[in-house]
Design an enzyme around this catalytic site. Structure first.
Site, PDB file in Angstrom:
ATOM      1  NE  ARG A   1      -3.448   2.360   2.774  1.00  0.00           N
ATOM      2  CZ  ARG A   1      -3.190   3.242   3.622  1.00  0.00           C
ATOM      3  NH1 ARG A   1      -2.554   2.802   4.606  1.00  0.00           N
ATOM      4  NH2 ARG A   1      -3.727   5.024   3.587  1.00  0.00           N
TER       5      ARG A   1
ATOM      6  CG  HIS B   1      -0.824   9.254   3.963  1.00  0.00           C
ATOM      7  ND1 HIS B   1      -0.999   7.501   3.911  1.00  0.00           N
ATOM      8  CD2 HIS B   1      -0.228   9.955   4.811  1.00  0.00           C
ATOM      9  CE1 HIS B   1      -0.378   7.252   5.141  1.00  0.00           C
ATOM     10  NE2 HIS B   1      -0.052   8.263   5.409  1.00  0.00           N
TER      11      HIS B   1
ATOM     12  CE1 TYR C   1       0.206   2.248  13.754  1.00  0.00           C
ATOM     13  CE2 TYR C   1      -1.498   3.424  13.062  1.00  0.00           C
ATOM     14  CZ  TYR C   1      -0.845   3.601  12.588  1.00  0.00           C
ATOM     15  OH  TYR C   1       0.234   2.895  11.405  1.00  0.00           O
TER      16      TYR C   1
HETATM   17  O1  IFM Z   1       2.795   7.971  10.225  1.00  0.00           O
HETATM   18  C1  IFM Z   1       1.603   7.937  10.623  1.00  0.00           C
HETATM   19  C2  IFM Z   1       0.796   7.660   9.267  1.00  0.00           C
HETATM   20  O2  IFM Z   1       1.405   8.497   8.229  1.00  0.00           O
HETATM   21  C3  IFM Z   1      -0.999   7.369   9.255  1.00  0.00           C
HETATM   22  N1  IFM Z   1      -0.919   7.024  10.001  1.00  0.00           N
HETATM   23  C4  IFM Z   1      -0.418   6.638  12.159  1.00  0.00           C
HETATM   24  C5  IFM Z   1       1.014   6.492  11.074  1.00  0.00           C
HETATM   25  C6  IFM Z   1       1.338   6.932  12.299  1.00  0.00           C
HETATM   26  O3  IFM Z   1       1.455   8.291  13.072  1.00  0.00           O
END
Ligand code: IFM
Length: 451
Positions: free
Chosen positions: A77, A121, A294
């Site tokens: 991805r 992104h 996370y």
């Molecule tokens: O690094 C980031 C990513 O760009 C988007 N999601 C969370 C990750 C960790 O903070």
């Protein structure tokens, strides 16, 4: 030991994002993004760094794909940099930018790795920010124009398309708190702006489908469980409101075709500028949803916060819990809880875990990185994923965040999330113990969970 196994066709991969790894910030006709400008603003990034060079992936993509192949990845991805394709955000298409992604996709396909492309992104063209950025409703048609240009070029080979990465994170951090690019903190603009974000997703879906019929189209949410900091009724309400602001405000229009009623009530003095037909456009059927996970968060009652009277209790720590280098609690149940919400509350879509991973203080000893804490983290989150699957969630793949250490936004290069270590002085890539473990997991389609 418990055996944790996954289906034969499970899509095992790794994820990255353009600004975090590519570098080549001013090459081959690329325009300036809001992150180029923001990272060059003194005081914005912890270590004073920028993404100008990052992991130099733009020049090293062939080696990076070879590395993915060695790690037996089945999927990759990545995201596309909007200002590489449309340097001015709209109008002239930069063919050199398209060529880069075209070559990357060919390289992936030759290595038998399925590409999954994210259109946004976070690296918005600065030229569009200068016209109001996400606060301007026109962003929906600008995003459609960009999406159309990309899918027209790559849609014959890329079968998985994602519109936006974590809409609430870039909208809240970028335009409500002002801690991320472009650094705007404007409470009153924020809510109509968030509607523009949702609308752009809808326009993007339409643009993808108009250009290719064989695509799997989705979007990516990060929906952390929000728990109350205490047992009080006020904190329970605060957690529910925070969940509404952070999570449901984005998942529900897309997946259920409506904004959450309880939050609409709290915002009754705000004109959201929703027009007839917007919600239909936003909630067009998707083929899958991506979930980034996370940790969990805590909220507590705070009468000083407008509308939601709730604040994130970032100081609320759990005794004996383990925390990552980002200060995030290791809480594997977060992935289970989030996955179950998609099944039970948000229409039971097919889900890919599009990001999951952790930053730890990795150190290189005798040429090796023994990141056992990362391996344990991944094991626990994957076991929780497997449990959600056995409870009926349609999870079809998992992408570790992230392939290689990279530019972690305002943290600069101080946080290492990669399963592969990057020596930034030489750009050498060194697979960590977690990369070897992940390769073995992919080969076996499972692993033994200790304990
Ligand atoms: O690094 C980031 C990513 O760009 C988007 N999601 C969370 C990750 C960790 O903070």
């Amino acid at each position: 030991m418990t055996a944790v196994t996954f289906p034969e066709d499970f899509l095992w991969g790794a994820a990255t994002a353009s600004y975090q790894i590519e570098g080549a910030a001013n090459e081959d006709g690329k325009g300036v993004s809001i992150w180029d400008k923001f990272s060059h603003t003194p005081g914005k990034i912890k270590d004073g760094s920028t993404g100008d060079v990052a992991c130099d992936h733009y020049h090293r993509y062939r080696d990076d794909v070879a590395l993915m192949k060695r790690l037996k990845l089945r999927g990759y991805r990545f995201s596309i940099s909007w200002p590489r394709i449309l340097p001015g955000g709209k109008g002239r298409v930069n063919l050199e930018g398209l060529d880069f992604y075209s070559l990357l996709v060919d390289e992936l396909l030759a290595a038998n790795i399925t590409p999954m492309a994210t259109l946004y992104h976070w690296d918005l063209p600065q030229a569009l920010e200068d016209r109001g950025g996400w606060a301007n409703r026109d962003i929906a048609s600008w995003f459609a124009e960009y999406t159309f240009a990309v899918v027209k070029h790559l849609g014959d080979r890329v079968k998985f398309w994602i519109t936006l990465n974590e809409p609430q994170i870039f909208a809240i951090l970028g335009y409500l708190f002002g801690s991320h690019a472009p650094g705007v903190a404007n409470l009153h603009n924020y809510f109509p702006l968030s509607h523009n974000v949702n609308l752009a997703h809808g326009y993007g879906v339409e643009a993808i489908r108009s250009e290719t019929r064989q695509a799997q189209v989705g979007t990516v949410f990060q929906t952390p469980p929000i728990h109350p900091a205490t047992n009080s009724r006020e904190d329970a309400r605060a957690a529910r409101n925070m969940d509404g602001l952070l999570n449901r405000w984005y998942t529900e229009p897309v997946l259920l075709g409506r904004y959450p009623e309880d939050i609409l009530k709290l915002l009754n003095t705000i004109d959201l500028k929703i027009e007839t037909g917007d919600l239909e456009k936003i909630s067009q059927p998707l083929d899958f949803v991506g979930l980034n996970v996370y940790t969990r968060m805590f909220a507590r009652h705070d009468p000083n916060v407008p509308f939601i009277e709730s604040t994130l209790a970032t100081d609320h720590k759990i005794q004996d819990a383990q925390y990552t280098a980002m200060g995030w609690e290791v809480y594997p149940q977060a992935i289970y809880e989030s996955l179950m919400r998609f099944k039970e509350e948000w229409g039971d879509p097919v889900v890919y875990v599009t990001e999951n991973g952790a930053a730890f203080e990795d150190s290189l000893k005798d040429g090796e990185i023994n990141d056992s804490r990362r391996v344990q983290y991944l094991q626990k989150y994957l076991a929780a994923t497997q449990k959600a699957m056995s409870d009926g969630v349609k999870v079809k793949g998992y992408f570790v965040w992230t392939l290689i250490d990279n530019f972690e936004w305002t943290e600069g290069y101080t946080q290492r999330f990669g399963i592969v270590y990057v020596d930034y002085a030489t750009q050498k890539r060194i697979p960590k113990a977690s990369a070897h473990w992940y390769r073995d997991l992919i080969e076996a389609n499972g692993f033994d969970l200790p304990g």
